[in-house]
Write an enzyme that holds these catalytic residues in place. Structure first.
Site, PDB file in Angstrom:
ATOM      1  N   CYS A   7      -3.012  -2.608   2.178  1.00 27.78           N
ATOM      2  CA  CYS A   7      -1.853  -3.316   1.662  1.00 27.78           C
ATOM      3  C   CYS A   7      -0.587  -2.868   2.390  1.00 27.78           C
ATOM      4  CB  CYS A   7      -1.730  -3.057   0.156  1.00 27.78           C
ATOM      5  SG  CYS A   7      -0.390  -3.951  -0.645  1.00 27.78           S
ATOM      6  N   CYS A  35      -4.079  -1.858  -8.015  1.00 27.92           N
ATOM      7  CA  CYS A  35      -3.368  -2.848  -8.832  1.00 27.92           C
ATOM      8  C   CYS A  35      -4.239  -4.023  -9.254  1.00 27.92           C
ATOM      9  CB  CYS A  35      -2.118  -3.331  -8.100  1.00 27.92           C
ATOM     10  SG  CYS A  35      -2.445  -4.283  -6.590  1.00 27.92           S
TER      11      CYS A  35
END
Length: 368
Positions: free
Chosen positions: A113, A209
């Site tokens: 990410c 997440c």
């Protein structure tokens, strides 16, 4: 308190973009940026369908987190923008996460990410907005060295996130700022409370997440329904000891969940044989590794050629090693080194770079 954003003493006319997740760290960064007198803009990336995550604590960039980031910006009197990067995040992070698990690797999606939507797309957005820098709430330090910006571990070792940022390029590092790198977390929360931010007591994110409750397998199955395929559990000689319900339920070094009895000593996952759909198990000594070959190496160390240490898991301690032709050679056998993880190289507190672990070499003691 004034934070140094390393933009010089005169902040008039400066513009700082802050990456805001809705948590206390990035919120305090935004407050510190606004205090400098520079024009401050908060940006939040919507990275996945937050409808399923609304109201769930412990995850970043979910619906509630976006609202929290907006509320902080309103409190500070700064602009806040939300950009939808759900498709890019799904392709570059979630799909890659699932494919790595299916290939018998142990992925680190937070690094992917940072490599992708956060430190590529977000930097581009910040530059498009005419910002002088992009500031984040990561606990690392950016140090101006003789040859340019260097990446260093955080002053608080318990909060250090340098392992996850090894893939930061020199160009990105020149533009990024990490104002929390010299602070302990307690001080950050105190600042948030002092400023009156509603997120001052918000819990830190714990899980990846997009993985609810740490159940990686359920996410992989949702993305790749064919992932849960039963197979054999075998020992190092290939003898069948049991059965498994899918490689996605196992990682190298794992002991629990094997459901194998009758062994004179505890057994651990030593290897995941994706082509054969087999989980290979052995005693703990079988996990000992003498070297790891890396791919996609990112080097920040310039012409450094001295003693270094290597860290092969986010929670592991850096250990003495050498780095030769893309291979990390450990001074002493290292345990639980898994393909798909990262090996990050340090000179003291400075991050020299790192790469993705492709293959490992068993310690000689095992071969004897």
């Amino acid at each position: 308190m004034q934070a140094d954003f390393q933009l010089g003493s005169d902040m008039k006319g400066r513009r700082i973009v802050v990456a805001m997740s809705g948590g206390v760290d990035s919120s305090v960064v935004a407050a510190l940026a606004a205090r400098t007198g520079a024009e401050t803009i908060g940006i939040t990336l919507q990275l996945y369908d937050h409808g399923a995550a609304v109201g769930r604590a412990g995850s970043c960039c979910a619906g509630r987190d976006i609202r929290d980031a907006r509320a902080v910006c309103d409190r500070l009197g700064i602009a806040h923008y939300v950009f939808d990067y759900e498709s890019a995040f799904r392709e570059s992070v979630i799909d890659r996460f699932a494919d790595d698990y299916m290939a018998g690797r142990t992925p680190i999606p937070c690094v992917r990410c940072n490599q992708g939507v956060k430190f590529t797309d977000l930097l581009r957005l910040a530059r498009d907005l005419g910002a002088d820098c992009l500031a984040t709430g990561h606990y690392v330090r950016r140090v101006e060295g003789a040859a340019g910006a260097e990446l260093h571990r955080a002053a608080d070792p318990a909060r250090d996130q340098s392992y996850f940022l090894f893939a930061t390029t020199q160009d990105q590092l020149d533009y990024l700022r990490f104002p929390l790198g010299g602070m302990p977390k307690a001080q950050v929360r105190e600042l948030a409370a002092e400023i009156g931010l509603g997120v001052a007591a918000k819990p830190d994110s714990q899980d990846i997440c997009f993985v609810p409750d740490g159940d990686y397998a359920s996410v992989v199955k949702k993305v790749r329904p064919e992932a849960e395929k039963a197979g054999e559990i075998v020992d190092l000689s290939g003898r069948v000891l049991g059965a498994h319900r899918g490689l996605i339920h196992f990682t190298v070094g794992q002991r629990r969940g094997l459901e194998i009895g009758g062994s004179p000593e505890p057994l651990y996952v030593v290897k995941l044989d994706a082509p054969g759909n087999r989980v290979v198990v052995g005693p703990r000594r079988a996990l000992a590794v003498s070297a790891a070959r890396l791919s996609d190496i990112n080097w920040l160390g310039g012409d450094f050629d001295g003693p270094l240490t290597a860290k092969v898991r986010s929670m592991a301690k850096p250990v003495p090693a050498r780095f030769v032709d893309g291979t990390v050679l450990f001074d002493a056998p290292e345990y639980g080194v898994a393909p798909g993880q990262a090996a990050v190289l340090y000179a003291g507190d400075r991050v020299l770079g790192g790469g993705w672990i492709e293959t490992t070499v068993a310690a000689e003691a095992l071969a004897a």
